[in-house]
Design a protein around this motif. Structure first.
Motif, short mmCIF file in Angstrom:
data_model
loop_
_atom_site.label_atom_id
_atom_site.label_comp_id
_atom_site.label_asym_id
_atom_site.label_seq_id
_atom_site.Cartn_x
_atom_site.Cartn_y
_atom_site.Cartn_z
N ASP A 68 49.65 -82.71 5.77
CA ASP A 68 51.22 -82.65 5.64
C ASP A 68 51.60 -82.30 7.15
O ASP A 68 51.73 -81.47 7.75
N PHE A 69 52.25 -83.72 7.20
CA PHE A 69 52.75 -83.68 8.81
C PHE A 69 53.91 -83.28 9.07
O PHE A 69 54.51 -82.98 10.11
N LYS A 70 54.63 -82.53 8.02
CA LYS A 70 55.75 -81.92 8.29
C LYS A 70 55.52 -80.39 8.48
O LYS A 70 56.75 -79.61 8.55
N THR A 71 54.59 -79.98 8.38
CA THR A 71 54.14 -78.58 8.84
C THR A 71 54.26 -78.41 10.37
O THR A 71 53.54 -79.01 10.99
N THR A 72 54.96 -77.36 10.83
CA THR A 72 54.97 -77.09 12.19
C THR A 72 53.71 -76.05 12.55
O THR A 72 53.03 -75.63 11.82
N ASP A 73 53.89 -75.86 13.85
CA ASP A 73 52.67 -74.82 14.36
C ASP A 73 53.17 -73.45 14.30
O ASP A 73 52.37 -72.66 14.98
N TYR A 74 54.01 -73.16 13.90
CA TYR A 74 54.67 -71.64 13.75
C TYR A 74 55.50 -71.43 12.49
O TYR A 74 55.49 -72.58 11.74
N ILE A 75 55.87 -70.30 12.18
CA ILE A 75 56.69 -69.89 11.18
C ILE A 75 58.20 -69.27 11.80
O ILE A 75 57.95 -68.22 12.63
N ARG A 76 58.78 -69.94 11.28
CA ARG A 76 60.38 -69.39 12.03
C ARG A 76 60.84 -68.53 10.91
O ARG A 76 61.16 -68.70 9.53
N VAL A 77 60.96 -67.27 11.60
CA VAL A 77 61.65 -66.11 10.53
C VAL A 77 63.24 -66.14 10.84
O VAL A 77 63.60 -65.99 11.92
N THR A 78 63.92 -66.25 9.75
CA THR A 78 65.35 -65.94 9.75
C THR A 78 65.86 -65.07 8.71
O THR A 78 65.19 -64.72 8.00
N PRO A 79 67.09 -64.63 8.92
CA PRO A 79 67.67 -63.73 7.86
C PRO A 79 67.82 -64.51 6.49
O PRO A 79 67.92 -63.63 5.52
N GLY A 134 65.45 -66.39 5.39
CA GLY A 134 64.15 -66.99 4.74
C GLY A 134 63.21 -67.44 5.88
O GLY A 134 63.45 -67.29 7.23
N ASP A 135 62.01 -67.51 5.68
CA ASP A 135 60.61 -67.80 6.46
C ASP A 135 60.48 -69.30 6.28
O ASP A 135 59.90 -69.51 5.20
N PHE A 136 60.32 -70.13 7.34
CA PHE A 136 60.30 -71.62 7.19
C PHE A 136 58.95 -72.11 8.17
O PHE A 136 58.83 -71.45 9.27
N THR A 137 58.42 -73.12 7.55
CA THR A 137 57.17 -73.48 8.35
C THR A 137 57.23 -75.04 8.50
O THR A 137 56.46 -75.77 9.05
N PHE A 138 58.19 -75.61 7.60
CA PHE A 138 58.18 -77.09 7.43
C PHE A 138 59.52 -77.63 8.16
O PHE A 138 60.53 -76.69 8.34
N SER A 139 59.67 -78.69 8.54
CA SER A 139 60.66 -79.24 9.51
C SER A 139 60.61 -80.70 9.44
O SER A 139 59.55 -81.48 9.23
N ARG A 140 61.92 -81.35 9.59
CA ARG A 140 62.06 -82.82 9.60
C ARG A 140 62.31 -83.26 11.14
O ARG A 140 63.01 -84.38 11.29
N ASP A 141 62.46 -82.44 11.94
CA ASP A 141 62.85 -82.69 13.25
C ASP A 141 61.34 -83.14 14.11
O ASP A 141 60.37 -82.12 14.25
N PHE A 142 61.19 -84.44 14.47
CA PHE A 142 60.04 -84.63 14.96
C PHE A 142 59.65 -83.93 16.29
O PHE A 142 58.46 -83.75 16.65
N LEU A 143 60.67 -83.52 17.04
CA LEU A 143 60.40 -82.68 18.18
C LEU A 143 59.64 -81.36 17.87
O LEU A 143 59.13 -80.79 18.86
N GLU A 144 59.92 -80.85 16.73
CA GLU A 144 59.03 -79.75 16.30
C GLU A 144 57.82 -79.79 15.87
O GLU A 144 57.08 -78.90 15.44
N LEU A 145 57.46 -81.18 15.68
CA LEU A 145 56.07 -81.61 15.01
C LEU A 145 54.89 -82.00 16.12
O LEU A 145 55.25 -82.31 17.11
N THR A 146 53.70 -81.76 15.42
CA THR A 146 52.74 -82.24 16.50
C THR A 146 52.77 -83.76 16.43
O THR A 146 53.03 -84.43 15.45
N GLN A 147 52.60 -84.42 17.64
CA GLN A 147 53.05 -85.65 17.64
C GLN A 147 51.70 -86.74 17.25
O GLN A 147 52.00 -87.77 16.82
#
Length: 230
Positions: free
Chosen positions: A139-150, A152-165
Motif C-alpha cells: 500500500d504505497f499510499k501509507t505514510t511513515d506517520y499517523i496524523r492526529v487531528t480533531p 480523526g487519525d490518519f495514515t493514508f495520503s494522496r500527496d506524493f510529497l508525504e509518501l516514501t519515494q
C-alpha cells in the motif's frame, strides 16, 4: 387489492388490503398463464419486490410472505472477486515473492491521470482480493506517520510529497474502464514493471445499477448513460 410477482423462485402472492396475515393466498406457478387456487385470473399488474408497496407494507407489519427470500445485495466487490480469480488462473506461477502495487482504474477514452469513485473502489477491492490470494500487496499510499487531528487519525495520503519515494514493487495491478450501454466494461491486468510484460488479464461487465449503487461524498450520480441520438 394488489397482485405482486416476487422475482426469482418465490411464489406469486395475493395481498388483500382488508385481509389479515393468515388470509394471504398463494398462487400456483406453472407453464402457461398462472391461476390462483380459487381459479380467478391473475390481474394485469406485475411489479417487482423492490417496487412493491404491498410487499414493503407487509414486511413492515411483520407479515410473513410465503416463500419470500430477500436477494443478496450485489456490489462491485462481487465482480472483483471473479476478476481476481481469472487473473490468478492466468498467472503461470502464483508467486508470493513479488510485491504487487494496485492502482486506480481509469477510463480508456479519458485522461489516464484522472480517476473516479468507481476506479478507486476497484483498486481498494483488488487490494483485498489479492491479499486473500496470498500475494504481497504494497500500500504505497501509507505514510511513515499517523496524523492526529480533531476530526480523526490518519495514515493514508494522496500527496506524493508525504509518501516514501521508492517501493520494492515488481508487479502492478490496474486496468481500464469503458462505458457501455447498461454498464461498464472492466479490463484488468497484472504487468511486470521491469519488462512491461502482461502477466495476467481479465475482463468483466458491471451492470449500470451496480455502478450507480456507489455513492460519492456529495451523493452525486457516479455514471450517467445517455441514450444515443437517432
Amino acid at each position: 387489492m394488489a397482485i405482486a410477482v416476487i422475482s426469482g423462485c418465490a411464489p406469486l402472492i395475493q395481498l388483500d388490503s382488508d385481509a389479515q396475515p393468515s388470509t394471504v393466498n398463494q398462487v400456483e406457478l406453472g407453464q402457461g398463464s398462472g391461476r390462483m387456487k380459487n381459479e380467478q385470473p391473475l390481474a394485469h399488474l406485475y411489479i417487482s419486490d423492490y417496487d412493491s408497496a404491498a410487499v414493503q407494507n407487509a414486511r413492515m407489519s411483520g407479515m410473513k410472505l410465503p416463500g419470500y427470500k430477500p436477494e443478496p445485495v450485489v456490489t462491485v466487490n462481487h465482480y472483483v472477486q471473479s476478476l481476481m480469480h481469472d487473473l490468478a488462473a492466468n498467472l503461470e506461477i502464483l508467486s508470493t515473492t513479488f510485491s504487487v502495487g494496485v492502482t486506480s482504474f481509469v477510463y480508456l477514452d479519458g485522461d489516464y491521470q484522472q480517476g473516479d469513485l468507481l476506479g478507486n473502489q476497484l483498486s481498494e477491492a483488488f487490494m483485498h482480493e489479492a491479499t486473500q490470494f496470498g500475494m504481497a500487496v504494497t500500500d504505497f499510499k501509507t505514510t511513515d506517520y499517523i496524523r492526529v487531528t480533531p476530526t480523526g487519525d490518519f495514515t493514508f495520503s494522496r500527496d506524493f510529497l508525504e509518501l516514501t519515494q521508492q517501493y520494492p514493487i515488481s508487479v502492478v495491478l490496474g486496468g481500464t474502464l469503458v462505458r457501455h450501454q447498461g454498464g461498464v466494461i472492466v479490463n484488468a491486468r497484472m504487468v511486470n514493471v521491469m519488462d512491461k510484460k502482461v502477466l495476467a488479464s481479465a475482463q468483466a461487465f458491471i451492470p449500470q445499477n451496480v455502478v450507480h449503487a456507489l455513492k460519492g461524498t456529495h451523493s452525486a450520480p457516479l455514471l450517467q448513460l445517455k441514450a444515443s441520438q437517432p
